[in-house]
Motif scaffolding. Structure first.
Motif, PDB file in Angstrom:
ATOM      1  N   VAL A   3       0.848  -1.198   0.000  1.00 36.01           N
ATOM      2  CA  VAL A   3       0.000   0.000   0.000  1.00 36.01           C
ATOM      3  C   VAL A   3       0.880   1.242   0.000  1.00 36.01           C
ATOM      4  O   VAL A   3       1.982   1.234   0.548  1.00 36.01           O
ATOM      5  CB  VAL A   3      -0.977   0.028   1.196  1.00 36.01           C
ATOM      6  CG1 VAL A   3      -1.943  -1.161   1.147  1.00 36.01           C
ATOM      7  CG2 VAL A   3      -0.256   0.047   2.528  1.00 36.01           C
ATOM      8  N   LYS A  55      -4.036   5.703   5.443  1.00 32.78           N
ATOM      9  CA  LYS A  55      -5.232   5.843   4.605  1.00 32.78           C
ATOM     10  C   LYS A  55      -5.864   4.486   4.351  1.00 32.78           C
ATOM     11  O   LYS A  55      -7.086   4.341   4.368  1.00 32.78           O
ATOM     12  CB  LYS A  55      -4.900   6.512   3.266  1.00 32.78           C
ATOM     13  CG  LYS A  55      -4.777   8.001   3.331  1.00 32.78           C
ATOM     14  CD  LYS A  55      -4.590   8.572   1.929  1.00 32.78           C
ATOM     15  CE  LYS A  55      -4.422  10.070   1.982  1.00 32.78           C
ATOM     16  NZ  LYS A  55      -4.194  10.632   0.644  1.00 32.78           N
ATOM     17  N   SER A  56      -5.036   3.470   4.117  1.00 31.74           N
ATOM     18  CA  SER A  56      -5.559   2.124   3.879  1.00 31.74           C
ATOM     19  C   SER A  56      -6.243   1.573   5.126  1.00 31.74           C
ATOM     20  O   SER A  56      -7.317   0.972   5.041  1.00 31.74           O
ATOM     21  CB  SER A  56      -4.438   1.183   3.425  1.00 31.74           C
ATOM     22  OG  SER A  56      -3.985   1.545   2.143  1.00 31.74           O
ATOM     23  N   LEU A  97      -1.261  -5.430   5.359  1.00 29.55           N
ATOM     24  CA  LEU A  97      -1.090  -4.235   4.540  1.00 29.55           C
ATOM     25  C   LEU A  97       0.304  -3.706   4.830  1.00 29.55           C
ATOM     26  O   LEU A  97       0.611  -3.322   5.958  1.00 29.55           O
ATOM     27  CB  LEU A  97      -2.154  -3.193   4.899  1.00 29.55           C
ATOM     28  CG  LEU A  97      -3.614  -3.676   4.857  1.00 29.55           C
ATOM     29  CD1 LEU A  97      -4.555  -2.560   5.285  1.00 29.55           C
ATOM     30  CD2 LEU A  97      -3.975  -4.200   3.477  1.00 29.55           C
ATOM     31  N   ASP A 118      -9.642  -0.839  -4.755  1.00 32.83           N
ATOM     32  CA  ASP A 118      -9.335  -0.055  -3.560  1.00 32.83           C
ATOM     33  C   ASP A 118      -8.436   1.139  -3.878  1.00 32.83           C
ATOM     34  O   ASP A 118      -8.134   1.423  -5.039  1.00 32.83           O
ATOM     35  CB  ASP A 118      -8.776  -0.944  -2.439  1.00 32.83           C
ATOM     36  CG  ASP A 118      -7.349  -1.435  -2.675  1.00 32.83           C
ATOM     37  OD1 ASP A 118      -6.633  -0.920  -3.562  1.00 32.83           O
ATOM     38  OD2 ASP A 118      -6.942  -2.365  -1.944  1.00 32.83           O
ATOM     39  N   ASP A 167      -5.366   1.609  -3.705  1.00 33.54           N
ATOM     40  CA  ASP A 167      -4.107   1.277  -4.367  1.00 33.54           C
ATOM     41  C   ASP A 167      -4.311   0.512  -5.672  1.00 33.54           C
ATOM     42  O   ASP A 167      -3.339   0.096  -6.300  1.00 33.54           O
ATOM     43  CB  ASP A 167      -3.217   0.455  -3.424  1.00 33.54           C
ATOM     44  CG  ASP A 167      -2.705   1.301  -2.274  1.00 33.54           C
ATOM     45  OD1 ASP A 167      -1.812   2.138  -2.513  1.00 33.54           O
ATOM     46  OD2 ASP A 167      -3.212   1.151  -1.149  1.00 33.54           O
TER      47      ASP A 167
END
Length: 137
Positions: free
Chosen positions: A11, A16-17, A50, A116, A118
């Motif tokens: 990511v 943010k993820s 992640l 998503d 990314d």
């Protein structure tokens, strides 16, 4: 011992993820979460790690694929209802994801997905065991 799966995803922005997936209802195991990685809990046996791109790069010899331009995998997860599929896609798009592909209704299976932040592809499905076609053979 039950087999557990840990899917590693690179990511660009870990915070943010985490915020994005948190809004979808996922939680994170703080024991395996730091500034380079977050352990997202999907179920008792499924986890997504992640990983910041620099940290992810430390595990591979190849280049990191740009998921906004190429697709290597579709992350597909099952749900308990059609409504749950629609709810997750609604939360994802509200959080900045792009619907991908369009919802599909096969009678026994309903699916919808998103791309998503990314560019990773996610698909959620509900499979109605009572509507599944009979097994032949």
């Amino acid at each position: 011992m039950a087999t557990k799966i840990f899917v590693n995803l690179p990511v660009k922005d870990l915070n943010k993820s985490m915020d994005f997936f948190g809004k979808l209802g996922y939680t994170f195991n703080p024991q395996y979460t730091n500034e380079q990685a977050a352990c997202m809990i999907v179920s008792e046996d499924i986890y997504y790690m992640l990983l910041t791109e620099p940290f992810f790069k430390g595990f591979i010899k190849k280049e990191i694929a740009d998921a906004t331009k190429t697709t290597e995998v579709i992350n597909c997860l099952s749900t308990d209802s059609r409504q749950e599929v629609d709810d997750i896609i609604g939360k994802a798009t509200a959080g900045g994801a792009t619907p991908y592909p369009e919802a599909k209704d096969y009678g026994f299976m309903y699916s919808h997905g998103f791309e998503d932040l990314d560019g990773h592809l996610w698909e959620y499905v509900f499979m109605d065991p009572n509507a599944a076609p009979p097994h032949e053979g």
